[in-house]
Design a protein around this motif. Structure first.
Motif, PDB file in Angstrom:
ATOM      1  N   GLY A 189       0.823  -1.203   0.000  1.00  0.00           N
ATOM      2  CA  GLY A 189       0.000   0.000   0.000  1.00  0.00           C
ATOM      3  C   GLY A 189       0.855   1.250   0.000  1.00  0.00           C
ATOM      4  N   VAL A 190       0.378   2.282  -0.718  1.00  0.00           N
ATOM      5  CA  VAL A 190       1.083   3.557  -0.729  1.00  0.00           C
ATOM      6  C   VAL A 190       0.065   4.689  -0.706  1.00  0.00           C
ATOM      7  N   HIS A 191       0.348   5.688   0.101  1.00  0.00           N
ATOM      8  CA  HIS A 191      -0.491   6.897   0.161  1.00  0.00           C
ATOM      9  C   HIS A 191       0.292   8.037  -0.464  1.00  0.00           C
ATOM     10  N   LEU A 192      -0.340   8.781  -1.340  1.00  0.00           N
ATOM     11  CA  LEU A 192       0.328   9.889  -2.009  1.00  0.00           C
ATOM     12  C   LEU A 192       0.132  11.180  -1.223  1.00  0.00           C
ATOM     13  N   ALA A 193       1.231  11.753  -0.779  1.00  0.00           N
ATOM     14  CA  ALA A 193       1.189  13.062  -0.124  1.00  0.00           C
ATOM     15  C   ALA A 193       1.229  14.107  -1.230  1.00  0.00           C
ATOM     16  N   LEU A 194       0.094  14.733  -1.485  1.00  0.00           N
ATOM     17  CA  LEU A 194      -0.021  15.645  -2.618  1.00  0.00           C
ATOM     18  C   LEU A 194      -0.015  17.111  -2.229  1.00  0.00           C
ATOM     19  N   SER A 195       0.051  17.396  -0.952  1.00  0.00           N
ATOM     20  CA  SER A 195       0.039  18.785  -0.501  1.00  0.00           C
ATOM     21  C   SER A 195       1.249  19.078   0.361  1.00  0.00           C
ATOM     22  N   ALA A 196       1.803  20.264   0.184  1.00  0.00           N
ATOM     23  CA  ALA A 196       2.915  20.693   1.024  1.00  0.00           C
ATOM     24  C   ALA A 196       2.443  21.010   2.434  1.00  0.00           C
ATOM     25  N   THR A 197       1.133  21.249   2.606  1.00  0.00           N
ATOM     26  CA  THR A 197       0.539  21.523   3.924  1.00  0.00           C
ATOM     27  C   THR A 197      -0.627  20.584   4.136  1.00  0.00           C
ATOM     28  N   PRO A 198      -0.375  19.290   4.310  1.00  0.00           N
ATOM     29  CA  PRO A 198      -1.452  18.291   4.349  1.00  0.00           C
ATOM     30  C   PRO A 198      -2.449  18.473   5.476  1.00  0.00           C
ATOM     31  N   GLY A 199      -2.070  19.154   6.539  1.00  0.00           N
ATOM     32  CA  GLY A 199      -2.999  19.320   7.645  1.00  0.00           C
ATOM     33  C   GLY A 199      -4.191  20.182   7.303  1.00  0.00           C
ATOM     34  N   THR A 200      -4.143  20.911   6.191  1.00  0.00           N
ATOM     35  CA  THR A 200      -5.212  21.845   5.856  1.00  0.00           C
ATOM     36  C   THR A 200      -6.206  21.286   4.848  1.00  0.00           C
ATOM     37  N   LEU A 201      -6.013  20.055   4.391  1.00  0.00           N
ATOM     38  CA  LEU A 201      -6.784  19.590   3.252  1.00  0.00           C
ATOM     39  C   LEU A 201      -7.923  18.627   3.562  1.00  0.00           C
ATOM     40  N   ARG A 202      -8.480  18.659   4.743  1.00  0.00           N
ATOM     41  CA  ARG A 202      -9.649  17.830   5.019  1.00  0.00           C
ATOM     42  C   ARG A 202     -10.613  18.615   5.880  1.00  0.00           C
ATOM     43  N   THR A 203     -11.798  18.866   5.353  1.00  0.00           N
ATOM     44  CA  THR A 203     -12.862  19.534   6.090  1.00  0.00           C
ATOM     45  C   THR A 203     -14.132  18.729   5.876  1.00  0.00           C
ATOM     46  N   GLY A 204     -14.372  17.743   6.755  1.00  0.00           N
ATOM     47  CA  GLY A 204     -15.518  16.853   6.564  1.00  0.00           C
ATOM     48  C   GLY A 204     -15.358  16.049   5.293  1.00  0.00           C
ATOM     49  N   SER A 205     -16.280  16.246   4.356  1.00  0.00           N
ATOM     50  CA  SER A 205     -16.231  15.511   3.096  1.00  0.00           C
ATOM     51  C   SER A 205     -15.478  16.278   2.015  1.00  0.00           C
ATOM     52  N   ARG A 206     -14.891  17.419   2.374  1.00  0.00           N
ATOM     53  CA  ARG A 206     -14.149  18.201   1.393  1.00  0.00           C
ATOM     54  C   ARG A 206     -12.652  17.932   1.537  1.00  0.00           C
TER      55      ARG A 206
END
Length: 366
Positions: free
Chosen positions: A29-46
Motif C-alpha cells: 500500500g502507498v499513500h500519495l502526499a499531494l500537498s505541502a501543507t497536508p494538515g489543511t486539506l480535510r474539512t468533513g467531506s471536502r
C-alpha cells in the motif's frame, strides 16, 4: 503479480487493496502526499490527502497485513495539476483536475515509479471496469469514473487495476465493515480536493488576480463588469452580476468567454446548443486512431449527459459531430467517446475540448 495499491484513506481504495490481496497478489500500500501543507486539506467531506487520510490509509493497510508507505508527490501535483488548473481557467477554459491527476500523477508518475521498483500493476479505488485492455463504465452508474480515466493510454491501462468497478457503492461499504475497516462509513470526498473551502472563484482569484472585463450580450452591448474570466464557465447561470433575466424574461447563461479581451458573452439557453466538438490531444484506448469516421456516444463532462455522434480522428485530435445537441460544452473539459453497440459502456477514446460549433451538420440524419 506484485501490485502497488494506491490508498487515499477512503473506503474505495481500502477495499480495492483488500480485493487485490484476496486475489493472491503481492500487495504493497502507498499513500500519495499531494500537498505541502497536508494538515489543511480535510474539512468533513471536502478535500483529501490530509494527515487524517494518511492515518486512515495506514490503519487499513495494517488490517490487511500489507506493507505501507507514504510517497511525496506534492511538487509534481502542484506543477501538473494545480498549476495546470489555474492556467486553464486564466485561458477561459473549464478544466477537470481529476483528469490531469489520473493522467499525470496516478497512472504516470506513480505507475512509472511502481514499474521501476518491480511492480506489475497499480490498483486504485476508481469505479470503472477493465478487462483485456478495454475500459468500461462501472456497474454503479452513479459512481462511474470511466470519464476521468479515459485520458489513459493503452500502455497506462495495461498496468492498471480497478477492483471495485463491478460492485455498487453500498456493497463496498458493507464489505469494508465486514472486513473491519474503520473507513467503512467515512464520507466520500466532494468538489476539488485541493480547494477544501469549496470556493473555486476565491482560490483562482488569489492566484490569477483581478483582470477586469465586461459581460456583454450577443450584440456586444455591455451589461456589467467583472474581475476576471476565471470566475465564469460555459452554461453558468448564477453569479453573472446582472440585475435580472433578459429582455424576454428568460434566464441568461454564459455562452462564450474571450480571455484576450476579457469579454464574457451571455445569451439564451438555445444559444448554448452545440452540434460539433473539436478536441485536441486525442487518446485512443486501443492504442491506434481509427482510420475512418466511427459511430459513438459522446460525454463532455464528468456528470453530464451523452449524445449519439460520429467521431473522426484529425491531424491534431478529433472532431465529433453530434446527432443530438449538447449544452454547456466548455473548452478544457474532455470529450469522451463510448462504443454505442456496448450500451454506451466501452470507452473508445478521448480528447481535450478546444472548440465548438453551433451549426447542425447531422440534424437531418437523426
Amino acid at each position: 503479480m506484485r501490485v502497488l495499491a494506491a490508498m487515499s484513506g477512503g473506503v474505495d481504495s481500502a477495499v480495492a487493496a483488500a480485493r487485490a490481496v484476496d486475489a493472491g497478489h503481492d500487495v504493497v500500500g502507498v499513500h500519495l502526499a499531494l500537498s505541502a501543507t497536508p494538515g489543511t486539506l480535510r474539512t468533513g467531506s471536502r478535500g483529501c490527502c490530509s494527515k487524517e487520510d494518511a492515518g486512515d490509509a495506514r490503519r487499513a493497510a495494517d488490517v490487511l497485513g500489507i506493507p505501507f508507505y507514504v510517497w511525496d508527490f506534492a511538487d509534481r501535483f502542484k506543477e501538473d495539476v494545480i498549476d495546470d488548473f489555474v492556467a486553464s481557467y486564466a485561458a477561459g477554459e473549464t478544466p477537470n483536475p481529476c483528469l490531469r491527476c489520473n493522467e499525470k500523477i496516478k497512472f504516470s508518475a506513480l505507475a512509472d515509479r511502481a514499474v521501476a521498483l518491480g511492480f506489475d500493476a497499480v490498483a486504485t479505488g476508481h469505479y470503472a471496469r477493465l478487462a483485456d485492455g478495454v475500459l468500461r463504465r462501472a456497474v454503479d452508474a452513479d459512481k462511474d469514473q470511466s470519464y476521468v480515466l479515459a485520458v489513459l493510454t493503452a500502455q497506462q491501462l495495461s498496468r492498471a487495476m480497478f477492483p471495485v468497478g463491478d460492485t455498487p457503492k453500498p456493497e463496498i461499504r458493507a464489505e469494508a465493515a465486514a472486513r473491519g475497516l474503520a473507513v467503512a462509513d467515512k464520507p466520500d470526498s466532494h468538489d476539488i480536493c485541493f480547494i477544501p473551502s469549496g470556493d473555486t472563484r476565491a482560490f483562482l482569484g488569489a492566484r490569477i488576480g483581478i483582470r477586469p472585463g465586461a459581460v456583454v450580450d450577443a450584440d456586444g452591448r455591455k451589461l456589467a463588469e467583472h474581475e476576471g474570466v476565471h470566475g465564469f464557465t460555459i452554461g453558468q447561470r448564477k453569479g453573472l452580476g446582472l440585475p435580472g433575466p433578459g429582455p424576454d424574461g428568460k434566464p441568461r447563461y454564459v455562452t462564450g468567454i474571450d480571455p484576450d479581451s476579457g469579454e464574457v458573452r451571455v445569451g439564451s439557453a438555445e444559444e448554448l446548443q452545440v452540434w460539433t466538438v473539436r478536441a485536441e490531444r486525442a487518446i485512443w484506448t486501443s492504442g491506434a486512431a481509427p482510420d475512418r469516421a466511427i459511430d459513438c456516444v459522446v460525454q463532455v463532462r464528468a456528470h453530464g449527459g451523452t449524445a449519439p455522434a460520429v467521431a473522426e480522428a484529425t491531424a491534431t485530435g478529433l472532431t465529433v459531430r453530434l446527432r443530438e445537441p449538447l449544452t454547456g460544452v466548455a473548452r478544457g473539459q474532455a470529450a469522451v467517446l463510448y462504443r454505442p453497440d456496448s450500451a454506451g459502456d466501452e470507452v473508445i477514446g478521448s480528447g481535450t475540448i478546444a472548440g465548438t460549433e453551433s451549426a447542425a451538420p447531422l440534424a437531418e440524419a437523426r
